[in-house]
Design an enzyme around this catalytic site. Structure first.
Site, short mmCIF file in Angstrom:
data_model
loop_
_atom_site.label_atom_id
_atom_site.label_comp_id
_atom_site.label_asym_id
_atom_site.label_seq_id
_atom_site.Cartn_x
_atom_site.Cartn_y
_atom_site.Cartn_z
N GLU A 145 0.82 -1.21 0.00
CA GLU A 145 0.00 0.00 0.00
C GLU A 145 0.85 1.26 0.00
O GLU A 145 1.85 1.34 0.72
CB GLU A 145 -0.90 0.00 1.24
CG GLU A 145 -1.83 1.18 1.36
CD GLU A 145 -2.69 1.12 2.61
OE1 GLU A 145 -3.65 1.91 2.69
OE2 GLU A 145 -2.41 0.30 3.50
N GLU A 242 -12.84 2.15 4.71
CA GLU A 242 -11.83 2.40 5.73
C GLU A 242 -11.84 3.90 6.05
O GLU A 242 -10.92 4.64 5.69
CB GLU A 242 -10.45 1.94 5.27
CG GLU A 242 -9.46 1.90 6.44
CD GLU A 242 -8.02 1.68 6.00
OE1 GLU A 242 -7.32 0.93 6.70
OE2 GLU A 242 -7.60 2.26 5.00
#
Length: 266
Positions: A145, A242
């Site tokens: 990520e 998220e």
């Protein structure tokens, strides 16, 4: 109805409840998939029980990322911590295998003061190769990520292209970009173009609006256009919520109703 699949990040959503009670809340809100950033404070058997009881799939967890309270945000780029990273990878794989988790996210970390860029890059390459090889052998997909440097100054991977180039250069098996819309809107914009150009390299998507990291519709990102683009490119992975709800989680889920497929609203 939309064919997009959504997951609830239980580390940020339904936080009015203890973590183990968030599984039932996610199912009641219409989800059949969840993710947890770091589940390691819980007993695996308890998570297993909740997943089974509420017919949920745990689609992603993070590899342990060091001392979070002390500000560490990943071990992979930290010279001298290779043994600790190796243990963390093994722990995450063990958890994933027992809980049926198909992918693990690796946070690269923040380069420490006094460590050169080259040292950090060399360590990162070594550790990602190790993690990818072990995940591949275990039948698990490794996610890497990129994270914005406003929220986490100094995070060593902060552009989509950095992650994609690493995966290609190191020839990492079973490895893909975890594309976080919130982080990449801050760092590079061009969300839809990036998604279209790298559709085959993205294994998981996370969302939040900018600014504030709240639910879609609270900021500048046109999520209607973004979701339509994902449908057009045939994205089949999960889109994980998220974000930090502005009020309660349930109060902020109205935007999702038109995107949930029929069988996910039971």
């Amino acid at each position: 109805m939309s064919t997009l699949k959504f997951a609830a990040n239980l580390s940020l959503l339904f936080t009015e409840r203890p973590l183990l009670e968030r599984f039932s809340a996610a199912r009641a809100a219409g989800f059949d998939a969840v993710e947890i950033q770091f589940p390691y404070s819980l007993e695996r058997e308890c998570i297993q029980r909740e997943l089974k009881a509420h017919q949920l799939e745990l689609v992603l967890i993070n590899i342990p990322a060091g001392d979070w309270e002390a500000g560490e945000r990943g071990l992979a780029c930290l010279p001298g911590r290779e043994a600790e990273f190796s243990v963390a990878v093994n722990q995450a794989i063990e958890w994933a295998q027992q809980l049926g988790v198909p992918r693990l996210n690796c946070l690269a970390g923040v380069r420490p003061q006094g460590i050169s860029v080259e040292q950090s890059k060399h360590t990162l390459a070594h550790n990602l190769t190790l993690a990818a090889d072990r995940c591949h052998s275990a039948g698990i997909q490794l996610m890497i990520e990129a994270i914005n440097t406003q929220d986490i100054p100094g995070f060593c991977l902060h552009q989509s292209a950095q992650v994609i180039d690493l995966i290609d250069q190191l020839q990492l098996p079973s490895t893909a970009l975890q594309y976080d819309v919130y982080h990449m809107q801050i760092m590079e914009g061009n969300l839809i173009s990036t998604l279209q150009q790298n559709a085959d390299k993205i294994g998981h998507i996370q969302i939040a609006d900018v600014p504030g990291r709240h639910e879609p519709g609270t900021g500048e990102i046109n999520y209607t256009n973004l979701f339509r683009a994902l449908e057009q490119i045939g994205y089949s992975g999960h889109i994980s919520l998220e974000y930090n709800p502005k009020a309660t989680t349930e109060a902020g889920l109205g935007w999702l109703a038109t995107w949930m497929t029929q069988d996910r609203t039971r």
